[in-house]
Design a protein around this motif. Structure first.
Motif, PDB file in Angstrom:
ATOM      1  N   ALA A 101       0.871  -1.181   0.000  1.00 45.19           N
ATOM      2  CA  ALA A 101       0.000   0.000   0.000  1.00 45.19           C
ATOM      3  C   ALA A 101       0.907   1.230   0.000  1.00 45.19           C
ATOM      4  O   ALA A 101       1.821   1.325   0.811  1.00 45.19           O
ATOM      5  CB  ALA A 101      -0.879  -0.001   1.246  1.00 45.19           C
ATOM      6  N   VAL A 102       0.665   2.155  -0.910  1.00 43.75           N
ATOM      7  CA  VAL A 102       1.498   3.364  -1.018  1.00 43.75           C
ATOM      8  C   VAL A 102       0.762   4.533  -0.366  1.00 43.75           C
ATOM      9  O   VAL A 102      -0.378   4.839  -0.738  1.00 43.75           O
ATOM     10  CB  VAL A 102       1.814   3.697  -2.491  1.00 43.75           C
ATOM     11  N   VAL A 103       1.401   5.150   0.621  1.00 45.25           N
ATOM     12  CA  VAL A 103       0.817   6.320   1.300  1.00 45.25           C
ATOM     13  C   VAL A 103       1.718   7.521   1.010  1.00 45.25           C
ATOM     14  O   VAL A 103       2.891   7.529   1.379  1.00 45.25           O
ATOM     15  CB  VAL A 103       0.710   6.098   2.822  1.00 45.25           C
ATOM     16  N   MET A 104       1.171   8.505   0.317  1.00 48.09           N
ATOM     17  CA  MET A 104       1.941   9.695  -0.049  1.00 48.09           C
ATOM     18  C   MET A 104       1.620  10.827   0.923  1.00 48.09           C
ATOM     19  O   MET A 104       0.452  11.169   1.121  1.00 48.09           O
ATOM     20  CB  MET A 104       1.610  10.119  -1.484  1.00 48.09           C
ATOM     21  N   MET A 105       2.667  11.375   1.551  1.00 45.45           N
ATOM     22  CA  MET A 105       2.499  12.472   2.513  1.00 45.45           C
ATOM     23  C   MET A 105       2.827  13.791   1.810  1.00 45.45           C
ATOM     24  O   MET A 105       3.928  13.953   1.260  1.00 45.45           O
ATOM     25  CB  MET A 105       3.439  12.277   3.705  1.00 45.45           C
ATOM     26  N   VAL A 106       1.873  14.726   1.797  1.00 42.14           N
ATOM     27  CA  VAL A 106       2.094  16.015   1.140  1.00 42.14           C
ATOM     28  C   VAL A 106       1.842  17.151   2.129  1.00 42.14           C
ATOM     29  O   VAL A 106       1.161  16.964   3.141  1.00 42.14           O
ATOM     30  CB  VAL A 106       1.191  16.173  -0.109  1.00 42.14           C
ATOM     31  N   GLY A 107       2.378  18.325   1.826  1.00 34.80           N
ATOM     32  CA  GLY A 107       2.179  19.479   2.711  1.00 34.80           C
ATOM     33  C   GLY A 107       3.284  20.490   2.523  1.00 34.80           C
ATOM     34  O   GLY A 107       4.257  20.249   1.800  1.00 34.80           O
ATOM     35  N   LEU A 108       3.135  21.625   3.162  1.00 35.70           N
ATOM     36  CA  LEU A 108       4.135  22.678   3.063  1.00 35.70           C
ATOM     37  C   LEU A 108       5.343  22.381   3.948  1.00 35.70           C
ATOM     38  O   LEU A 108       5.259  21.610   4.903  1.00 35.70           O
ATOM     39  CB  LEU A 108       3.539  24.034   3.474  1.00 35.70           C
ATOM     40  N   GLN A 109       6.448  23.043   3.648  1.00 33.73           N
ATOM     41  CA  GLN A 109       7.655  22.925   4.462  1.00 33.73           C
ATOM     42  C   GLN A 109       7.370  23.498   5.853  1.00 33.73           C
ATOM     43  O   GLN A 109       6.749  24.544   5.988  1.00 33.73           O
ATOM     44  CB  GLN A 109       8.786  23.720   3.788  1.00 33.73           C
ATOM     45  N   GLY A 110       7.798  22.774   6.883  1.00 39.37           N
ATOM     46  CA  GLY A 110       7.598  23.256   8.250  1.00 39.37           C
ATOM     47  C   GLY A 110       6.301  22.806   8.886  1.00 39.37           C
ATOM     48  O   GLY A 110       6.006  23.160  10.030  1.00 39.37           O
ATOM     49  N   SER A 111       5.504  22.013   8.171  1.00 41.85           N
ATOM     50  CA  SER A 111       4.218  21.566   8.725  1.00 41.85           C
ATOM     51  C   SER A 111       4.375  20.340   9.630  1.00 41.85           C
ATOM     52  O   SER A 111       3.431  19.926  10.285  1.00 41.85           O
ATOM     53  CB  SER A 111       3.235  21.239   7.596  1.00 41.85           C
ATOM     54  N   GLY A 112       5.590  19.759   9.637  1.00 43.35           N
ATOM     55  CA  GLY A 112       5.816  18.564  10.452  1.00 43.35           C
ATOM     56  C   GLY A 112       5.634  17.286   9.665  1.00 43.35           C
ATOM     57  O   GLY A 112       5.381  16.221  10.233  1.00 43.35           O
ATOM     58  N   LYS A 113       5.799  17.376   8.337  1.00 43.18           N
ATOM     59  CA  LYS A 113       5.521  16.239   7.454  1.00 43.18           C
ATOM     60  C   LYS A 113       6.468  15.061   7.688  1.00 43.18           C
ATOM     61  O   LYS A 113       6.035  13.908   7.777  1.00 43.18           O
ATOM     62  CB  LYS A 113       5.600  16.736   6.006  1.00 43.18           C
ATOM     63  N   ASP A 190       7.594  10.419   1.766  1.00 40.47           N
ATOM     64  CA  ASP A 190       7.673  11.760   2.362  1.00 40.47           C
ATOM     65  C   ASP A 190       8.095  12.728   1.262  1.00 40.47           C
ATOM     66  O   ASP A 190       9.274  12.853   0.933  1.00 40.47           O
ATOM     67  CB  ASP A 190       8.698  11.737   3.508  1.00 40.47           C
ATOM     68  N   THR A 191       7.111  13.408   0.683  1.00 40.23           N
ATOM     69  CA  THR A 191       7.401  14.288  -0.454  1.00 40.23           C
ATOM     70  C   THR A 191       7.993  15.618   0.003  1.00 40.23           C
ATOM     71  O   THR A 191       7.934  15.963   1.181  1.00 40.23           O
ATOM     72  CB  THR A 191       6.124  14.560  -1.278  1.00 40.23           C
ATOM     73  N   ALA A 192       8.535  16.356  -0.967  1.00 40.63           N
ATOM     74  CA  ALA A 192       9.136  17.662  -0.661  1.00 40.63           C
ATOM     75  C   ALA A 192       8.058  18.686  -0.355  1.00 40.63           C
ATOM     76  O   ALA A 192       6.941  18.610  -0.871  1.00 40.63           O
ATOM     77  CB  ALA A 192       9.980  18.129  -1.850  1.00 40.63           C
ATOM     78  N   GLY A 193       8.388  19.663   0.473  1.00 37.02           N
ATOM     79  CA  GLY A 193       7.476  20.758   0.763  1.00 37.02           C
ATOM     80  C   GLY A 193       8.011  22.049   0.157  1.00 37.02           C
ATOM     81  O   GLY A 193       9.116  22.097  -0.377  1.00 37.02           O
ATOM     82  N   ARG A 194       7.227  23.094   0.206  1.00 34.31           N
ATOM     83  CA  ARG A 194       7.664  24.427  -0.211  1.00 34.31           C
ATOM     84  C   ARG A 194       7.183  25.403   0.841  1.00 34.31           C
ATOM     85  O   ARG A 194       6.395  25.053   1.714  1.00 34.31           O
ATOM     86  CB  ARG A 194       7.057  24.821  -1.567  1.00 34.31           C
ATOM     87  N   LEU A 195       7.638  26.630   0.760  1.00 35.09           N
ATOM     88  CA  LEU A 195       7.166  27.640   1.703  1.00 35.09           C
ATOM     89  C   LEU A 195       5.739  28.063   1.383  1.00 35.09           C
ATOM     90  O   LEU A 195       5.035  28.601   2.221  1.00 35.09           O
ATOM     91  CB  LEU A 195       8.095  28.857   1.696  1.00 35.09           C
ATOM     92  N   HIS A 196       5.305  27.844   0.120  1.00 34.73           N
ATOM     93  CA  HIS A 196       3.914  28.144  -0.244  1.00 34.73           C
ATOM     94  C   HIS A 196       3.534  27.250  -1.418  1.00 34.73           C
ATOM     95  O   HIS A 196       4.398  26.622  -2.054  1.00 34.73           O
ATOM     96  CB  HIS A 196       3.747  29.628  -0.617  1.00 34.73           C
ATOM     97  N   VAL A 197       2.241  27.167  -1.698  1.00 38.42           N
ATOM     98  CA  VAL A 197       1.749  26.320  -2.788  1.00 38.42           C
ATOM     99  C   VAL A 197       2.134  26.966  -4.121  1.00 38.42           C
ATOM    100  O   VAL A 197       1.790  28.122  -4.381  1.00 38.42           O
ATOM    101  CB  VAL A 197       0.214  26.152  -2.705  1.00 38.42           C
ATOM    102  N   ASP A 198       2.878  26.254  -4.978  1.00 35.10           N
ATOM    103  CA  ASP A 198       3.235  26.791  -6.291  1.00 35.10           C
ATOM    104  C   ASP A 198       3.122  25.698  -7.355  1.00 35.10           C
ATOM    105  O   ASP A 198       2.926  24.520  -7.053  1.00 35.10           O
ATOM    106  CB  ASP A 198       4.640  27.412  -6.279  1.00 35.10           C
ATOM    107  N   GLU A 199       3.253  26.098  -8.621  1.00 38.10           N
ATOM    108  CA  GLU A 199       3.072  25.164  -9.739  1.00 38.10           C
ATOM    109  C   GLU A 199       4.110  24.050  -9.734  1.00 38.10           C
ATOM    110  O   GLU A 199       3.809  22.898 -10.043  1.00 38.10           O
ATOM    111  CB  GLU A 199       3.133  25.939 -11.071  1.00 38.10           C
ATOM    112  N   GLN A 200       5.357  24.406  -9.387  1.00 35.56           N
ATOM    113  CA  GLN A 200       6.429  23.413  -9.376  1.00 35.56           C
ATOM    114  C   GLN A 200       6.130  22.296  -8.363  1.00 35.56           C
ATOM    115  O   GLN A 200       6.291  21.110  -8.640  1.00 35.56           O
ATOM    116  CB  GLN A 200       7.766  24.085  -9.044  1.00 35.56           C
ATOM    117  N   LEU A 201       5.663  22.718  -7.162  1.00 36.63           N
ATOM    118  CA  LEU A 201       5.320  21.748  -6.111  1.00 36.63           C
ATOM    119  C   LEU A 201       4.200  20.830  -6.579  1.00 36.63           C
ATOM    120  O   LEU A 201       4.280  19.607  -6.457  1.00 36.63           O
ATOM    121  CB  LEU A 201       4.917  22.496  -4.832  1.00 36.63           C
TER     122      LEU A 201
END
Length: 487
Positions: A101-113, A190-201
């Motif tokens: 089972a694949v569980v993908m974790m997403v979120g912004l940088q600093g959210s505790g992901k 555990d995917t990469a985060g960003r400081l804000h939601v952007d197209e690259q993310l």
């Protein structure tokens, strides 16, 4: 958690409970106050408006206005609406599929992901007996992959070996392939985060999802960011097929706006809540229990579950056997204090016990005096012989214990008096027929509360303790603890 909202709503409903008959005007006035309380708690405006409209419509019905206890009926309606807003039912993580089972974790940088990924891996390993592999796809943040590897070692969970220069989609494919070959049940990405939601993310998230077809895609958001957390959730929900939300730092969220808004904004359930820094501090999110805590109704089920997880069975059985013989020494007292600290201390217990919310401030004040820490320090300054036979502690030994623990002789005297009272209570208990008879009197199996229950810490002369709440060996604050905490 949710302290501000809980206090405001308690004030509103106390007024209604004190009234006999209620008019439609009374109900609408109360609901206006509920709306203000929700907005002050940082609940999104559309969510607050919808909540109040639905609750008002039900509360001005004839069966409420003509009810024998209309105030209580309104509280029940608000409780049910809270449960519906939070997500109605507890939502389980879907990992019982054809492995892995694949569980993908997403979120912004600093959210505790990253920390949440490790917490979830530990929970799946220990509670569901799953074989878990973690993989960090964060190649942008320095040492992010090493951080997950360190957390993996702490949680005793495997992590995918790091290959320098490999890109996120390739790492994800390698993780799934490795999981298939090595018979892992679950892969946490555990995917990469960003400081804000952007197209690259978002582009990266979509590419990883396309390559791995995740069973679950969990959005990790920091509940303390309030309205910002809601905006982040909107951004992710618009571009990524989320299946659930994990709220971090919920134990420090006095407002609760993020939790109350998240289901409505994302359309997906809150599956887990981070309630502390330790890797074990991740709880399943139970809407009904949370609603009960917000409205001061307590959460006994979670309290019993926490007790079952934190109380050491072997220690509890030894203590029960000694108490049945009427024996109780300072080592036993030390064990009980350690139990209470593992369960989150006095303030955490007050939140979960029905009718105890009003005592929470007094309990935390008692805890602020560092009473539990002082007790532990004094007992650590004693020899094993002194703890087993407190009657040996004379004036000279008291001075040594006080100096060694950074306390005073008076505090040592209070500790010894508290132990003496507890020991006397144990002897009385033996004369009454022991724990079995006491449990039968309370209609339970000893459980939490045991022989003495929580004492009156407020000085107001409370009810004298709580009966057993079920499960395990006796758990109680000893008689005399209130004397120790009062100045």
């Amino acid at each position: 958690m949710f302290d501000n909202l809980s206090d405001r709503l308690s004030g509103v409903f106390d007024k209604l409970r004190g009234r006999g008959a209620l008019s439609e005007t009374d109900v609408r006035s109360a609901m206006r106050e509920v709306r203000v309380a929700l907005l002050e708690a940082d609940v999104a405006l559309p969510v607050a408006r919808d909540f109040v409209d639905k609750a008002t419509e039900k509360a001005i019905g004839q069966e409420v206005l003509r009810s024998v206890t209309p105030g209580q009926m309104v509280v029940k309606i608000v409780h049910d609406q809270l449960v519906e807003t939070l997500g109605a039912d507890t939502s389980e993580l879907r990992v019982d599929v054809n492995p892995p089972a694949v569980v993908m974790m997403v979120g912004l940088q600093g959210s505790g992901k990253t920390t949440t990924t490790a917490k979830l891996a530990k929970r799946l390993t220990e509670k569901q007996r799953k074989k878990v592999l973690m993989a960090s796809l964060d190649v942008a943040r320095p040492a992010a992959q090493e951080q997950l590897a360190v957390l993996g070692r702490q949680a005793s969970v495997d992590t995918l070996p790091i290959i320098a220069g490999q890109q996120p989609v390739d790492i994800a494919r390698r993780a799934v392939q490795a999981a298939r070959l090595q018979a892992y049940d679950v892969v946490l990405l555990d995917t990469a985060g960003r400081l804000h939601v952007d197209e690259q993310l978002m582009g990266e998230m979509k590419a990883v999802a396309a390559a791995t077809s995740p069973t679950e895609t969990l959005l990790v958001v920091d509940s303390l960011t309030g309205q910002d957390a809601v905006n982040v959730a909107k951004g992710f929900a618009a571009d990524v097929d989320l299946t659930g939300v994990v709220l971090t730092r919920l134990d420090g969220d006095a407002r609760g706006g993020a939790a109350l808004s998240m289901r409505a904004v994302t359309g997906q359930p809150i599956k887990f809540a981070g309630v502390g820094e330790g890797l074990e501090a991740l709880e399943a999110f139970h809407p009904e229990r949370i609603a009960g805590r917000i409205l001061g109704m307590g959460d006994v089920v979670s309290l019993v579950e926490r007790a079952a997880e934190t109380i050491q069975v072997e220690d509890a059985e030894k203590l029960a056997a000694k108490m049945a013989k009427g024996k109780f020494d300072l080592d036993d007292l030390r064990t009980q204090i350690a139990q209470m600290q593992r369960m989150g201390g006095l303030g955490a217990l007050a939140n979960m016990l029905p009718g105890m919310k009003g005592m929470k401030g007094a309990m935390e004040k008692a805890q602020d005096t560092k009473a539990l820490v002082h007790l532990e320090a004094m007992m650590s300054s004693m020899t094993a012989r002194e703890r087993a036979r407190p009657e040996l502690i004379n004036a000279k030994r008291k001075i040594r214990i006080a100096k060694g623990s950074g306390t005073t002789v008076q505090e040592v005297n209070k500790l010894l008096k508290m132990h003496q009272e507890m020991s006397t209570a144990m002897k009385r208990l033996k004369k009454m027929g022991g724990l079995g008879k006491l449990a039968a009197m309370f209609g339970g199996g000893g459980g939490l509360g045991g022989a003495g229950g929580l004492p009156d810490l407020t000085g107001a002369g409370g009810a004298g303790g709580l009966p057993g709440l079920g499960g395990g060996a006796p758990f109680n604050l000893p008689p005399g603890f209130d004397k120790f905490t009062k100045k």
